[in-house]
Design an enzyme around this catalytic site. Structure first.
Site, mmCIF file in Angstrom:
data_model
loop_
_atom_site.group_PDB
_atom_site.id
_atom_site.type_symbol
_atom_site.label_atom_id
_atom_site.label_comp_id
_atom_site.label_asym_id
_atom_site.label_seq_id
_atom_site.Cartn_x
_atom_site.Cartn_y
_atom_site.Cartn_z
ATOM 1 N N ARG A 243 27.442 19.587 -36.363
ATOM 2 C CA ARG A 243 28.263 19.641 -35.152
ATOM 3 C C ARG A 243 29.667 20.078 -35.535
ATOM 4 N NH1 ARG A 243 24.313 19.984 -32.757
ATOM 5 N NH2 ARG A 243 23.429 18.660 -31.121
ATOM 6 N N GLU A 272 33.038 25.322 -29.557
ATOM 7 C CA GLU A 272 32.033 26.372 -29.373
ATOM 8 C C GLU A 272 31.605 26.586 -27.933
ATOM 9 O OE1 GLU A 272 28.868 24.701 -31.881
ATOM 10 O OE2 GLU A 272 27.641 24.472 -30.095
ATOM 11 N N HIS A 304 25.192 28.811 -33.250
ATOM 12 C CA HIS A 304 24.340 27.638 -33.029
ATOM 13 C C HIS A 304 22.864 28.051 -32.885
ATOM 14 C CE1 HIS A 304 24.705 23.230 -31.617
ATOM 15 N NE2 HIS A 304 23.501 23.436 -32.106
#
Ligand code: NAI
Length: 362
Positions: A243, A272, A304
Site C-alpha cells: 500500500r 494513487e 497497482h
C-alpha cells in the site's frame, strides 16, 4: 428476511468498473443471475446517490468508504459491501458496524502479487526497461546496464503472510539469504524456507533488497520514512507492492536523490487514487511528487497491477459473488471484516456463529 430474499431482489451496484471487471464478473454471474449495474465512477460522497435502490455494493481499493459515505449508502438502503480485493484500509469499519456488513476476498492469488514484485526487482537490477528502449532505437550498447548477481545477496521481506511467503520462496529460488519481519513470525515457515526473523532495524541494516508485504494499518503509516531509510544499506533496492501510504514518498525521493536508494519498484503510491487505473495521458500531471518519481530512470512504477492475472480475476469474481450468496442465504460470513479485530475472520463470529452482527431484516 435475508434468508428468504428472492434472487431478483439482489441488486448490486458495482463502482469503479473497468471493462476487465465486467468480463470476469459477467462470466461468473452466469452461475448466480444477480442484477449488476456497472458504474465507471468511484464511490464517494458525490456519487453515493447512484447507489440508491441497491442493497449491495461491489467496491475496490480506491473507493471512498468513509463514515460520511457509509451513512449515505445506509440511508439509501445498502446493507452489504463486497470488496473485490484483499485490502480494506479504505473502509471505516467502525462506522460500518451494525449498519453495513463488509466482506472481502482474503486470498485470490498470492502468486500474482509476489511474481509482480519479483518482476520489478529483476527489471530494476538488470535495467530491462532501459535496454528495451535502447534496442527499439537500434542502440545496442550495454554500457550502464550492469546489474548484480542476486545469488548470495540478502533480501528483507516485511510481512510474511500469504504474499510475503510466496515472495520468500521465489527469492530463495534465486539463492538469496532471507531476512523477514512480521508482527507474528511463523517459525515453522522460517525453518522450512530458511528465513531468519529479525527486528526491522536489523532488516534495514542488512538487506540488499527490501520488499514490503504487510497491510497498511493505523500503526504503520509511513513506516518507510527518512529515519528508516537512513538505517538502510547504501544501494538498497526498495519494492512496495503493498500500500502506498506505507512509504513516505518525499523521503523516498530524497533517498533516491542522494543515492542511498539504488532503485525503487512501486506498484502502489500514497496518492494513487487520482491516477492509478486511469488513462491520464492527455492531462497535465499536477501531482509534483508523482511527477518527480516518474522522472527517475531507476524507478519503475506500475499502476497497482500486482493482482492483475487471469487466475486472480477469476478467483476474485468467484469469491465476491459467493460472498453475496452467503450473505443473502443466511450462511456464516467467513470473509466478513469488522472493527472488533480489523482482521478476518472476526473472533465475534464464534459467539453468534454466523456474522459479526445480525443481518438486517431486509
Ligand atoms: P496477509 O494478511 O496474508 O499477510 C499480511 C502479513 O503482514 C501477516 O503475516 C501479518 O502478521 C503481517 N503484518 C501485519 N501488520 C504488520 C506490520 N505492521 N509489520 C509487519 N508485518 C505485519 O496479507 P497478504 O495477502 O499477504 O497481502 C499483503 C498486502 O498486500 C495486503 O494487505 C495488500 O495491502 C497488498 N496487496 C496488494 C495487491 C496489489 O495488487 N498490489 C493485491 C493484494 C494485496
Amino acid at each position: 428476511m435475508t434468508g428468504t430474499i428472492k434472487k431478483s431482489e439482489i441488486k448490486i451496484a458495482f463502482f469503479d468498473a473497468k471493462t476487465y471487471d465486467r468480463e470476469f464478473f459477467d462470466r461468473e454471474n452466469k452461475n448466480y443471475g444477480y442484477e449488476i449495474k456497472y458504474f465507471p465512477v468511484k464511490l464517494s460522497a458525490d456519487t453515493a446517490q447512484l447507489a440508491k435502490g441497491y442493497n449491495t455494493l461491489c467496491l475496490f481499493v480506491n473507493d471512498d468508504i468513509s463514515s460520511e459515505v457509509i451513512d449515505k449508502i445506509y440511508e439509501n438502503g445498502t446493507r452489504l459491501i463486497v470488496m473485490r480485493c484483499a485490502g480494506y484500509n479504505n473502509v471505516d469499519l467502525k462506522a460500518a458496524f451494525k449498519k453495513v456488513h463488509v466482506l472481502r476476498v482474503p486470498e485470490y492469488s498470492p502468486y500474482a502479487v509476489a511474481e509482480h514484485a519479483a518482476a520489478l526487482i529483476l527489471a530494476l537490477n538488470r535495467k530491462v526497461h532501459k535496454a528495451y528502449n535502447r534496442v527499439r532505437d537500434h542502440n545496442f550498447s550495454i554500457a550502464g546496464l550492469m546489474g548484480f548477481d542476486m545469488h548470495g545477496k540478502t533480501a528483507g521481506v516485511i510481512g510474511t503472510g500469504r504474499i510475503g511467503k510466496v515472495m520468500c520462496e521465489i527469492l530463495r529460488g534465486f539463492g538469496m539469504k532471507l531476512l523477514a519481519f512480521d508482527r507474528y513470525p511463523d517459525s515453522a515457515f522460517a525453518s522450512r524456507c530458511g528465513v531468519e526473523y529479525i527486528e526491522l532495524k536489523e532488516l534495514y541494516r542488512r538487506s540488499d533488497i527490501i520488499s514490503i508485504h504487510c497491510p497498511l494499518t493505523k500503526d504503520n503509516f509511513h513506516m518507510i520514512d527518512a529515519d528508516a531509510i537512513s538505517q538502510m544499506k547504501p544501494g538498497v533496492i526498495l519494492i512496495n507492492t503493498s500500500r502506498g501510504q506505507l512509504v513516505d514518498t518525499a523521503a523516498l525521493v530524497e533517498g533516491l536523490k542522494n543515492e542511498k536508494i539504488k532503485a525503487a519498484g512501486l506498484d502502489v503510491y500514497e496518492e494513487e487514487s487520482e491516477y492509478f487505473f486511469e488513462d491520464k495521458s492527455d492531462e497535465i500531471m499536477v501531482d509534483d511528487l508523482l511527477a518527480r518519481l516518474t522522472s527517475f530512470s531507476n524507478v519503475i512504477i506500475t499502476s497497482h497491477q500486482g493482482f492483475f492475472t487471469e487466475e486472480a480475476l477469476n478467483n476474485i469474481a468467484a469469491t465476491t459473488l459467493q460472498n453475496v450468496a452467503d450473505y443473502y442465504s443466511g450462511n456464516a460470513l467467513k470473509n466478513e471484516i469488522c472493527y472488533h479485530c480489523s482482521e478476518s475472520p472476526c473472533p465475534k463470529k464464534t459467539e453468534n456463529k454466523l456474522s459479526c452482527f445480525p443481518r438486517d431484516e431486509k
